[in-house]
Design a protein around this motif. Structure first.
Motif, PDB file in Angstrom:
ATOM      1  N   SER B  34     -35.047   2.746  14.121  1.00 51.90           N
ATOM      2  CA  SER B  34     -34.501   3.822  13.287  1.00 51.90           C
ATOM      3  C   SER B  34     -34.646   5.152  14.006  1.00 51.90           C
ATOM      4  O   SER B  34     -35.259   5.220  15.073  1.00 51.90           O
ATOM      5  N   GLU B  40     -35.434  13.186  11.896  1.00 44.31           N
ATOM      6  CA  GLU B  40     -34.627  13.229  10.665  1.00 44.31           C
ATOM      7  C   GLU B  40     -34.816  14.575   9.976  1.00 44.31           C
ATOM      8  O   GLU B  40     -33.874  15.156   9.454  1.00 44.31           O
ATOM      9  N   GLU B  70     -26.384   4.321  17.942  1.00 43.28           N
ATOM     10  CA  GLU B  70     -26.546   4.022  16.500  1.00 43.28           C
ATOM     11  C   GLU B  70     -27.358   5.127  15.834  1.00 43.28           C
ATOM     12  O   GLU B  70     -27.085   5.525  14.705  1.00 43.28           O
ATOM     13  N   ARG B  73     -25.145   7.967  15.385  1.00 43.64           N
ATOM     14  CA  ARG B  73     -24.236   7.745  14.243  1.00 43.64           C
ATOM     15  C   ARG B  73     -24.949   8.121  12.935  1.00 43.64           C
ATOM     16  O   ARG B  73     -24.326   8.649  12.022  1.00 43.64           O
ATOM     17  N   THR B  74     -26.238   7.819  12.863  1.00 41.09           N
ATOM     18  CA  THR B  74     -26.989   8.197  11.662  1.00 41.09           C
ATOM     19  C   THR B  74     -27.012   9.720  11.514  1.00 41.09           C
ATOM     20  O   THR B  74     -26.786  10.252  10.430  1.00 41.09           O
ATOM     21  N   ALA B  77     -23.674  10.774  10.405  1.00 40.38           N
ATOM     22  CA  ALA B  77     -23.436  10.432   8.995  1.00 40.38           C
ATOM     23  C   ALA B  77     -24.195  11.380   8.066  1.00 40.38           C
ATOM     24  O   ALA B  77     -23.741  11.697   6.974  1.00 40.38           O
ATOM     25  N   TYR B 185     -30.362  10.849   2.728  1.00 40.12           N
ATOM     26  CA  TYR B 185     -29.840   9.655   3.385  1.00 40.12           C
ATOM     27  C   TYR B 185     -28.334   9.698   3.265  1.00 40.12           C
ATOM     28  O   TYR B 185     -27.787  10.237   2.311  1.00 40.12           O
ATOM     29  N   ALA B 186     -27.687   9.134   4.264  1.00 38.93           N
ATOM     30  CA  ALA B 186     -26.237   9.288   4.382  1.00 38.93           C
ATOM     31  C   ALA B 186     -25.506   8.607   3.231  1.00 38.93           C
ATOM     32  O   ALA B 186     -25.916   7.559   2.763  1.00 38.93           O
ATOM     33  N   SER B 187     -24.423   9.225   2.784  1.00 40.72           N
ATOM     34  CA  SER B 187     -23.600   8.597   1.752  1.00 40.72           C
ATOM     35  C   SER B 187     -22.601   7.664   2.424  1.00 40.72           C
ATOM     36  O   SER B 187     -22.296   7.808   3.613  1.00 40.72           O
ATOM     37  N   LEU B 188     -22.094   6.728   1.639  1.00 50.40           N
ATOM     38  CA  LEU B 188     -21.150   5.739   2.173  1.00 50.40           C
ATOM     39  C   LEU B 188     -19.920   6.412   2.804  1.00 50.40           C
ATOM     40  O   LEU B 188     -19.568   6.079   3.941  1.00 50.40           O
ATOM     41  N   PRO B 189     -19.266   7.365   2.121  1.00 48.59           N
ATOM     42  CA  PRO B 189     -18.100   8.004   2.762  1.00 48.59           C
ATOM     43  C   PRO B 189     -18.467   8.713   4.065  1.00 48.59           C
ATOM     44  O   PRO B 189     -17.692   8.686   5.018  1.00 48.59           O
ATOM     45  N   ILE B 191     -20.868   7.859   6.124  1.00 46.20           N
ATOM     46  CA  ILE B 191     -21.094   6.833   7.151  1.00 46.20           C
ATOM     47  C   ILE B 191     -19.740   6.426   7.743  1.00 46.20           C
ATOM     48  O   ILE B 191     -19.588   6.270   8.951  1.00 46.20           O
ATOM     49  N   MET B 192     -18.744   6.280   6.870  1.00 46.76           N
ATOM     50  CA  MET B 192     -17.402   5.906   7.332  1.00 46.76           C
ATOM     51  C   MET B 192     -16.812   7.018   8.213  1.00 46.76           C
ATOM     52  O   MET B 192     -16.236   6.761   9.263  1.00 46.76           O
ATOM     53  N   ARG B 195     -17.949   7.420  11.891  1.00 50.46           N
ATOM     54  CA  ARG B 195     -17.372   6.546  12.920  1.00 50.46           C
ATOM     55  C   ARG B 195     -16.337   7.288  13.752  1.00 50.46           C
ATOM     56  O   ARG B 195     -16.092   6.950  14.897  1.00 50.46           O
TER      57      ARG B 195
END
Lengths: 386, 249
Positions: B34, B40, B70, B73-74, B77, B185-189, B191-192, B195
């Motif tokens: 992580s 963070e 990775e 990316r976090t 995000a 913590y990252a939200s789903l949108p 995270i998308m 990318r």
């Protein structure tokens, strides 16, 4: 074959796990004790889920959903499944059948449900029609541009929270070589429609705080524009959109079983009897071998079915096997969890006794174990029967 | 103002670390990795500065193997705008990391650099300080409160025995402590969306830095098992033991 989780999936899982730990787990005991979720807590969890983009993540992106494929979705469902059902359900995954909404229905039902402004519930089951879904007797009779609905639904999950119901009713009969067969249509019916009453049923022993309701329809008038899908094709719509629904339950069960396993292992690794931790006794330790193996087997069946669903090759029996294995596995794992904890495991204020109670309903709802066995056995035997 | 944050990929803080049987290091096979938790906090602080209209762009940097992307990316995000990955497969010591960051800072020209006070794997707590030294920039370490105004950073540092308030002229280096904020913590949108955000790839050679380690790890071993304590039956016995056996009073 590739069992690896991608970087994106891991990132999503990390976020969901943090969400579950921060927003859901701290409230489990209070919700179970009260059998209710305080309105402000409900609002907070729903708002946080919307903010995090977890709300309606089962819906495609083009209608505002999360657009997750089935494999990612089930990985997420495992994480959510760890938490109390009543709480994790507030991170709503509305019924995908709403994708069948057309024209004005999209604005009125589909889109506001995806954004969380409205809440749906799904109503097939009746006092006289459980496993036998075609046994429903709620009728919708055409009258001009309306249908007049009469009948009673029960065991309708979270209907107390819902703004509208997706209701299945008999609209006619077709002659078949085996005799007449009921034709069923699904309707979108708003709460508050005259002749539509919703009352809560007594609390269940499983998933306290998650309520079941009776929906009673008495000369309830619904415009034909509220038919979801086509007239007489209610079950076709359901079959088209709800194929992977049983996998959700399977994945939830796997997640909860993994949590039980950890909880039981922590207990066995610290509880001392006869001068050593009970994890050192073979009678206890071998239970863990079986629990872990069964949990992994259910996980694999679930993820395989999800993968096939993404390829468009999932069969009914794939989903049935996952649901059957995962729910029965959870029952055994929870029971062994209680056994490992001994007297402490049946005490009302420990999580293990709650898991044990909660596990019971999983073998019943969303298709009983017997129905799943029927589906699997028919698929195996039908080709060989003369 | 552009803010640069450095993020390190480390073993997840929930993982029970195991030492390899041959004592050559820590077992990393099949271990969840992580973002370093202090990093963070650094990313979160940069995002808060952007949300407050103080920062205009957040650039996240990570150094190391391919999978560091990775971790980037976090960061993306969470809210970083773009990322730079300096690819290197071998070990990177704090001084090398500081030199590489200095080279990146030379081209990026950030107004502020925020890093975690230390990484939870090697616990070195050196990179931020070395970077400030190499750049000749002011540094605020162990920051638990931060305010930016009039080209200055007002930072509260957690030091032995209390808190110290310092004023730094920007550009500056900040190393952040646990209590500065609670990272989102990252939200789903997001995270998308992350990318699609760009990750620029660099190498130590391009940046003109020799990554060869100057230290050699001789042996890694687990800490000795803690021996069971003893129960004393009175305060007097406790005081005697503290005086005579432990020698602490």
């Amino acid at each position: 074959m590739d069992f690896a989780i991608t970087g994106d999936q891991q990132q999503i899982l990390d976020s969901v796990r943090k969400f579950v730990a921060a927003e859901l787990l701290p409230h489990e005991d209070a919700v179970d004790r009260a059998g209710e979720i305080a309105p402000e807590l409900k609002d907070r969890i729903r708002a946080r889920a919307i903010e995090q983009g977890l709300y309606a993540m089962n819906f495609p992106e083009n209608v505002g959903g999360g657009g997750l494929d089935n494999v990612t979705m089930m990985l997420v469902e495992k994480e959510l499944g760890r938490a109390s059902f009543a709480l994790q359900y507030l991170v709503a995954r509305p019924s995908l059948i709403l994708m069948a909404c057309k024209g004005a229905q999209r604005e009125r039902y589909l889109l506001p449900t995806v954004t969380g402004e409205r809440i749906d519930c799904f109503a097939i089951t009746e006092p006289g029609a459980g496993s036998d879904a075609l046994g429903i007797s709620t009728r919708a009779v055409a009258d001009g541009d309306d249908f007049v609905i009469n009948g009673t639904k029960h065991f309708i999950s979270h209907a107390d929270l819902a703004d509208f119901a997706i209701v299945f009713a008999v609209t006619g009969a077709a002659e078949t070589p085996k005799g007449p067969r009921k034709l069923v249509t699904s309707f979108l019916i708003d709460k508050g429609t005259p002749g539509f009453a919703c009352t809560r049923q007594p609390d269940a022993v499983s998933h306290r705080g998650f309520h079941q309701c009776v929906l009673a329809f008495s000369d309830c008038r619904v415009h034909r524009g509220n038919i979801l899908g086509e007239l007489h094709k209610g079950f076709n719509v359901a079959n088209e959109w709800l194929g992977a629904q049983r996998l959700v339950l399977a994945a939830n069960c796997v997640g909860r079983a993994e949590r039980i396993l950890t909880l039981a292992a922590e207990w066995a690794g610290s509880r001392k009897q006869f001068g050593q931790t009970i994890s050192r006794f073979q009678g206890i330790s071998f239970k863990f071998a079986d629990m872990a193996m069964e949990c992994a087997a259910a996980d694999l069946l679930t993820m395989r079915a999800a993968w096939k669903a993404d390829q468009g090759t999932m069969t009914q029996e794939d989903a049935a096997m996952a649901k059957l294995k995962a729910t029965e596995m959870l029952g055994r794992v929870a029971d062994e969890g209680v056994q490992i904890m001994g007297g402490m495991g049946v005490m009302g204020d420990v999580a293990m006794s709650r898991f044990w109670r909660d596990a019971r309903v999983e073998r019943i709802w969303d298709g009983t174990s017997e129905i799943q066995r029927h589906i699997i056995s028919r698929a195996v035997l039908r080709p060989h029967e003369r | 103002m552009k803010v640069l944050v450095a993020v390190k990929r480390v073993i997840d803080y929930n993982v029970k670390v195991r030492v390899k049987a041959d004592g050559s290091g820590v077992d990393l096979a099949n271990v969840k990795m992580s973002m370093n938790p202090f990093d963070e906090i650094a990313v979160e602080q940069a995002i808060r500065l952007k949300e407050a209209g103080v920062a205009t762009e957040i650039v996240a940097v990570s150094l190391g193997i391919e999978q560091c992307q990775e971790t980037l990316r976090t960061a993306l995000a969470m809210g970083a705008d773009r990322a730079i990955h300096v690819h290197h497969d071998g070990e990177l010591e704090p001084l090398v990391v500081a030199k590489l960051l200095k080279a990146i800072i030379a081209t990026e020209q950030p107004g502020l650099v925020i890093v975690g006070k230390q990484a939870i794997d090697d616990d070195c707590n050196q990179t931020g300080q070395m970077l400030a030294g190499l750049l000749g920039w002011p540094q605020g370490t162990f920051v638990s409160r931060l305010k930016l105004e009039n080209g200055k950073a007002l930072a509260t540092r957690e030091v032995d025995g209390g808190l110290e308030n310092v004023e730094l002229t920007l550009p500056a280096i900040l190393t952040v402590d646990l209590r500065l904020n609670e990272p989102r913590y990252a939200s789903l949108p997001n995270i998308m969306k992350a990318r699609k955000k760009p990750i620029e790839k660099r190498t130590p050679a391009e940046l003109g830095v020799d990554p060869t380690p100057r230290l050699k790890t001789l042996k890694v071993s687990e800490p000795p098992k803690r021996l069971a304590g003893v129960k004393v039956d009175s305060v007097a016995a406790l005081v005697t033991k503290l005086k005579q056996e432990a020698g602490v009073i």
